[in-house]
Design an enzyme around this catalytic site. Structure first.
Site, PDB file in Angstrom:
ATOM      1  N   LYS A  51      31.461  14.089  64.430  1.00 10.06           N
ATOM      2  CA  LYS A  51      32.660  13.852  64.981  1.00 10.06           C
ATOM      3  C   LYS A  51      33.022  15.142  65.695  1.00 10.06           C
ATOM      4  O   LYS A  51      33.440  14.900  67.349  1.00 10.06           O
ATOM      5  CB  LYS A  51      34.071  13.830  64.468  1.00 10.06           C
ATOM      6  CG  LYS A  51      34.125  12.413  63.227  1.00 10.06           C
ATOM      7  CD  LYS A  51      35.690  12.807  62.808  1.00 10.06           C
ATOM      8  CE  LYS A  51      36.252  13.393  61.798  1.00 10.06           C
ATOM      9  NZ  LYS A  51      35.568  13.141  60.403  1.00 10.06           N
ATOM     10  N   ARG A  92      44.456  11.621  60.075  1.00 11.01           N
ATOM     11  CA  ARG A  92      43.213  10.986  58.678  1.00 11.01           C
ATOM     12  C   ARG A  92      44.963  10.086  57.906  1.00 11.01           C
ATOM     13  O   ARG A  92      44.456   9.925  56.743  1.00 11.01           O
ATOM     14  CB  ARG A  92      43.069  11.701  58.211  1.00 11.01           C
ATOM     15  CG  ARG A  92      41.621  12.697  58.759  1.00 11.01           C
ATOM     16  CD  ARG A  92      41.632  14.105  58.213  1.00 11.01           C
ATOM     17  NE  ARG A  92      40.730  14.102  57.813  1.00 11.01           N
ATOM     18  CZ  ARG A  92      39.528  15.207  58.583  1.00 11.01           C
ATOM     19  NH1 ARG A  92      39.940  15.773  59.404  1.00 11.01           N
ATOM     20  NH2 ARG A  92      37.919  15.237  58.108  1.00 11.01           N
ATOM     21  N   ARG A 113      24.881  21.429  56.185  1.00 12.29           N
ATOM     22  CA  ARG A 113      25.905  22.738  57.532  1.00 12.29           C
ATOM     23  C   ARG A 113      26.608  23.809  56.581  1.00 12.29           C
ATOM     24  O   ARG A 113      26.695  25.087  57.502  1.00 12.29           O
ATOM     25  CB  ARG A 113      27.021  21.330  57.704  1.00 12.29           C
ATOM     26  CG  ARG A 113      27.841  22.462  58.795  1.00 12.29           C
ATOM     27  CD  ARG A 113      29.044  21.188  59.344  1.00 12.29           C
ATOM     28  NE  ARG A 113      29.875  20.411  58.806  1.00 12.29           N
ATOM     29  CZ  ARG A 113      30.616  19.986  58.900  1.00 12.29           C
ATOM     30  NH1 ARG A 113      30.020  19.581  60.873  1.00 12.29           N
ATOM     31  NH2 ARG A 113      31.869  19.820  58.298  1.00 12.29           N
ATOM     32  N   ARG A 161      31.758  27.153  55.999  1.00 10.01           N
ATOM     33  CA  ARG A 161      32.920  27.104  55.529  1.00 10.01           C
ATOM     34  C   ARG A 161      32.359  26.193  53.930  1.00 10.01           C
ATOM     35  O   ARG A 161      31.049  26.916  53.962  1.00 10.01           O
ATOM     36  CB  ARG A 161      32.796  25.615  56.023  1.00 10.01           C
ATOM     37  CG  ARG A 161      33.577  25.243  57.706  1.00 10.01           C
ATOM     38  CD  ARG A 161      33.003  24.272  58.243  1.00 10.01           C
ATOM     39  NE  ARG A 161      34.014  23.435  57.538  1.00 10.01           N
ATOM     40  CZ  ARG A 161      34.010  22.110  57.955  1.00 10.01           C
ATOM     41  NH1 ARG A 161      34.137  21.995  59.370  1.00 10.01           N
ATOM     42  NH2 ARG A 161      35.481  21.110  57.521  1.00 10.01           N
ATOM     43  N   ARG A 207      36.476  15.385  49.066  1.00 10.12           N
ATOM     44  CA  ARG A 207      37.011  14.829  50.537  1.00 10.12           C
ATOM     45  C   ARG A 207      36.425  13.935  51.064  1.00 10.12           C
ATOM     46  O   ARG A 207      37.415  12.997  51.720  1.00 10.12           O
ATOM     47  CB  ARG A 207      35.818  15.598  51.782  1.00 10.12           C
ATOM     48  CG  ARG A 207      37.159  17.147  52.181  1.00 10.12           C
ATOM     49  CD  ARG A 207      35.788  18.279  52.379  1.00 10.12           C
ATOM     50  NE  ARG A 207      35.322  18.324  53.194  1.00 10.12           N
ATOM     51  CZ  ARG A 207      34.329  18.678  54.190  1.00 10.12           C
ATOM     52  NH1 ARG A 207      33.055  19.882  52.743  1.00 10.12           N
ATOM     53  NH2 ARG A 207      33.502  18.214  55.648  1.00 10.12           N
TER      54      ARG A 207
HETATM   55  P1  ADP Z   1      35.391  17.521  57.770  1.00  7.56           P
HETATM   56  O1  ADP Z   1      35.563  16.149  58.827  1.00  7.56           O
HETATM   57  O2  ADP Z   1      33.602  17.544  57.862  1.00  7.56           O
HETATM   58  O3  ADP Z   1      36.700  16.995  56.759  1.00  7.56           O
HETATM   59  P2  ADP Z   1      37.811  18.806  59.674  1.00  7.56           P
HETATM   60  O4  ADP Z   1      37.147  20.119  60.459  1.00  7.56           O
HETATM   61  O5  ADP Z   1      37.709  17.775  60.409  1.00  7.56           O
HETATM   62  O6  ADP Z   1      35.950  18.097  58.895  1.00  7.56           O
HETATM   63  O7  ADP Z   1      38.397  18.956  58.146  1.00  7.56           O
HETATM   64  C1  ADP Z   1      38.167  19.983  57.304  1.00  7.56           C
HETATM   65  C2  ADP Z   1      39.949  20.340  56.407  1.00  7.56           C
HETATM   66  O8  ADP Z   1      41.144  20.360  56.931  1.00  7.56           O
HETATM   67  C3  ADP Z   1      39.911  18.900  55.929  1.00  7.56           C
HETATM   68  O9  ADP Z   1      39.032  19.035  54.281  1.00  7.56           O
HETATM   69  C4  ADP Z   1      41.751  19.091  55.456  1.00  7.56           C
HETATM   70  O10 ADP Z   1      41.441  20.022  54.661  1.00  7.56           O
HETATM   71  C5  ADP Z   1      41.858  19.565  56.692  1.00  7.56           C
HETATM   72  N1  ADP Z   1      42.245  18.501  58.136  1.00  7.56           N
HETATM   73  C6  ADP Z   1      41.674  18.603  58.971  1.00  7.56           C
HETATM   74  N2  ADP Z   1      42.369  17.266  59.441  1.00  7.56           N
HETATM   75  C7  ADP Z   1      43.496  16.997  58.517  1.00  7.56           C
HETATM   76  C8  ADP Z   1      44.156  16.235  59.308  1.00  7.56           C
HETATM   77  N3  ADP Z   1      44.570  14.843  59.929  1.00  7.56           N
HETATM   78  N4  ADP Z   1      44.789  15.949  58.235  1.00  7.56           N
HETATM   79  C9  ADP Z   1      44.750  16.619  56.906  1.00  7.56           C
HETATM   80  N5  ADP Z   1      44.207  17.173  56.583  1.00  7.56           N
HETATM   81  C10 ADP Z   1      43.198  17.844  57.480  1.00  7.56           C
END
Ligand code: ADP
Length: 211
Positions: A32, A107, A146, A152, A164
């Site tokens: 994404k 999400r 990654r 991370r 996740r």
């Molecule tokens: P990925 O898509 O690889 O999980 P992101 O950077 O989008 O990576 O998200 C990392 C973390 O940030 C998620 O596992 C969650 O804990 C938090 N997060 C990101 N976006 C949201 C969201 N819309 N709602 C709740 N938690 C979020």
């Protein structure tokens, strides 16, 4: 007459294009963020990544960051109330704009409903939701790769990655039906080179806007 018609049509297309608001959707590691950055440059959009905003806050040690960290470090979603408030203030901070791309938000169904309400108040709407479809076995490999360089911690353990993916299935997947009902949902194959995936994404966006 024909010229006038063409020019009106062109103007209309430009107006619509100016308001391209896209959600890029998919499981963790589906690409994404990478694709959003490519689309953002091509169409001149603002890119909002909730994960990036949370990570920035975490590294700066803000109150929001400290709370978010407790969930992110376990591979859990940050609670809706916190995430929605953060997203609302992000969106308001860059309005007006020529369109935006949301990456990592919404999400949950509650986040999607809150987003719709916020956008109605701003006289805006989501035009397209495009999912990057990638099988779990590819995702796990991508995330572990990654994790070797990204720093991370949520990419460095299979357990956190699985958590996740579980969160995705339980809380995020229902959004597919939510956006199918709004006739905004498209899914593309997210396996392939960055360029291949990007071309598929551009095809969906252009087919919607050039008809
Ligand atoms: P990925 O898509 O690889 O999980 P992101 O950077 O989008 O990576 O998200 C990392 C973390 O940030 C998620 O596992 C969650 O804990 C938090 N997060 C990101 N976006 C949201 C969201 N819309 N709602 C709740 N938690 C979020």
């Amino acid at each position: 007459h024909r010229d006038l018609h063409l020019s009106i049509r062109r103007q209309r297309q430009m107006c619509i294009r100016d308001r391209l608001n896209v959600i890029i959707f998919g499981k963790p590691g589906s690409g994404k963020g990478t694709q959003a950055a490519m689309i953002k440059d091509k169409y001149g959009l603002i890119h909002v990544s909730t994960g990036d905003v949370f990570r920035k806050n975490t590294s700066e040690g803000t109150e929001l960051g400290n709370i978010a960290k407790q969930y992110m470090s376990k591979g859990e979603l940050v609670p809706d109330k916190i995430t929605i408030a953060m997203l609302e203030s992000e969106i308001k901070s860059f309005m007006p704009c020529n369109g935006f791309i949301l990456d990592g938000f919404p999400r949950t169904i509650l986040q999607a409903e809150s987003l719709d309400k916020l956008l109605v108040n701003l006289n805006l709407k989501i035009d397209l939701v495009i999912a990057l479809d990638v099988p779990n076995k590819n995702l796990i490999n991508r995330l572990l790769e990654r994790g070797k360089t990204s720093g991370r911690s949520d990419d460095q353990s299979k357990e956190k990655i699985n958590k996740r993916l579980e969160e995705y299935d339980n809380k995020t997947k229902p959004l597919i039906i939510f956006y199918e009902n709004q006739k905004k949902f498209y899914s593309i194959d997210g396996v392939g080179s960055l360029t291949d995936v990007n071309n598929r994404l551009v095809d969906v966006i252009d087919s919607k806007y050039n008809d």
